[in-house]
Design a protein around this motif. Structure first.
Motif, PDB file in Angstrom:
ATOM      1  N   LEU A  92       0.818  -1.211   0.000  1.00 15.59           N
ATOM      2  CA  LEU A  92       0.000   0.000   0.000  1.00 15.59           C
ATOM      3  C   LEU A  92       0.848   1.255   0.000  1.00 15.59           C
ATOM      4  O   LEU A  92       0.570   2.202  -0.718  1.00 15.59           O
ATOM      5  CB  LEU A  92      -0.947   0.012   1.204  1.00 15.59           C
ATOM      6  N   TRP A 105      -1.051   8.238   2.836  1.00 18.40           N
ATOM      7  CA  TRP A 105      -1.726   7.270   1.965  1.00 18.40           C
ATOM      8  C   TRP A 105      -3.233   7.520   1.962  1.00 18.40           C
ATOM      9  O   TRP A 105      -3.860   7.537   0.900  1.00 18.40           O
ATOM     10  CB  TRP A 105      -1.385   5.846   2.407  1.00 18.40           C
ATOM     11  N   CYS A 106      -3.822   7.720   3.134  1.00 14.82           N
ATOM     12  CA  CYS A 106      -5.258   7.980   3.228  1.00 14.82           C
ATOM     13  C   CYS A 106      -5.626   9.295   2.541  1.00 14.82           C
ATOM     14  O   CYS A 106      -6.683   9.396   1.905  1.00 14.82           O
ATOM     15  CB  CYS A 106      -5.705   8.015   4.696  1.00 14.82           C
ATOM     16  N   SER A 140      -4.390  10.506  -0.038  1.00 19.33           N
ATOM     17  CA  SER A 140      -4.400  10.329  -1.492  1.00 19.33           C
ATOM     18  C   SER A 140      -5.660   9.610  -1.970  1.00 19.33           C
ATOM     19  O   SER A 140      -5.892   9.481  -3.165  1.00 19.33           O
ATOM     20  CB  SER A 140      -3.150   9.574  -1.952  1.00 19.33           C
ATOM     21  N   SER A 141      -6.468   9.147  -1.041  1.00 20.81           N
ATOM     22  CA  SER A 141      -7.727   8.480  -1.368  1.00 20.81           C
ATOM     23  C   SER A 141      -8.864   9.486  -1.288  1.00 20.81           C
ATOM     24  O   SER A 141      -8.981  10.219  -0.312  1.00 20.81           O
ATOM     25  CB  SER A 141      -7.983   7.339  -0.377  1.00 20.81           C
ATOM     26  N   ASP A 142      -9.708   9.513  -2.291  1.00 18.21           N
ATOM     27  CA  ASP A 142     -10.845  10.429  -2.284  1.00 18.21           C
ATOM     28  C   ASP A 142     -11.933   9.989  -1.313  1.00 18.21           C
ATOM     29  O   ASP A 142     -12.788  10.781  -0.934  1.00 18.21           O
ATOM     30  CB  ASP A 142     -11.452  10.540  -3.690  1.00 18.21           C
ATOM     31  N   SER A 143     -11.908   8.734  -0.897  1.00 24.26           N
ATOM     32  CA  SER A 143     -13.005   8.208  -0.087  1.00 24.26           C
ATOM     33  C   SER A 143     -12.766   8.293   1.421  1.00 24.26           C
ATOM     34  O   SER A 143     -13.674   8.040   2.199  1.00 24.26           O
ATOM     35  CB  SER A 143     -13.280   6.758  -0.479  1.00 24.26           C
ATOM     36  N   ILE A 144     -11.572   8.644   1.849  1.00 27.69           N
ATOM     37  CA  ILE A 144     -11.266   8.701   3.277  1.00 27.69           C
ATOM     38  C   ILE A 144     -11.116  10.159   3.690  1.00 27.69           C
ATOM     39  O   ILE A 144     -10.316  10.896   3.127  1.00 27.69           O
ATOM     40  CB  ILE A 144      -9.969   7.925   3.608  1.00 27.69           C
TER      41      ILE A 144
END
Length: 174
Positions: free
Chosen positions: A11, A127-128, A130-134
């Motif tokens: 990840l 990392w989070c 870079s996520s659109d959902s978090i």
């Protein structure tokens, strides 16, 4: 993400750590190797403030039961040394109804006080992000675990109001 992968899935990586996700379909030989290492990592001092499912992991059968519970209830991430790929800890991610990610983490007692928890959590936040959902991370810490509480505050988590007498909760908004 490949939910049914039978391999480790990388990840993110930091300067000293590699964080990979595993699930219950992990190849048998890899799972056995990880479970033997989990027995060492989940020592009494490491798990003293954790729920009962983390206690008394002393056999391969115990470790397999723990692994199945963790992979069924959360996303299980393995923290590995980038130098030798040896597992040194775990991160647990669980999404709630409000799309907040509850995080838990632990490191082998041999790896305490080396800055790995801070490095790992900063990598996790990146990392989070870079996520659109978090959008929100929530970490719970037993009140007696001052080191973890201080760490969360140091990297930007804000203490939340809690009705739990033994646990402090911290929130990080991405």
């Amino acid at each position: 993400m490949k939910k049914n992968s039978n391999e480790y899935q990388r990840l993110f990586q930091t300067s000293r750590l590699v964080i990979e996700e595993v699930n219950h379909n992990l190849r048998s030989d890899q799972q056995s190797k990880l479970l033997l290492r989990a027995i060492d990592i989940l020592s009494p001092n490491v798990v003293q403030a954790l729920p009962p499912a983390f206690h008394g992991i002393s056999s391969l059968e115990d470790a397999r039961t723990w692994f199945n519970k963790m992979t069924n209830e959360s996303r299980l991430l393995v923290i590995k040394s980038a130098e030798n790929q040896n597992p040194i800890g775990f991160i647990f991610l669980h999404e709630d109804e409000a799309n907040a990610i509850h995080i838990g983490y632990l490191l082998s007692e041999d790896e305490w006080r080396k800055g790995y928890a801070k490095e790992c959590l900063i990598g996790l936040i990146d990392w989070c992000a870079s996520s659109d959902s978090i959008s929100t991370l929530i970490g719970g810490v037993e009140k007696s675990n001052l080191a973890s509480a201080t760490l969360l505050k140091t990297i930007g988590f804000i203490e939340m109001e809690s009705h739990d007498s033994s646990t402090l909760f911290y929130q990080y908004t991405l």
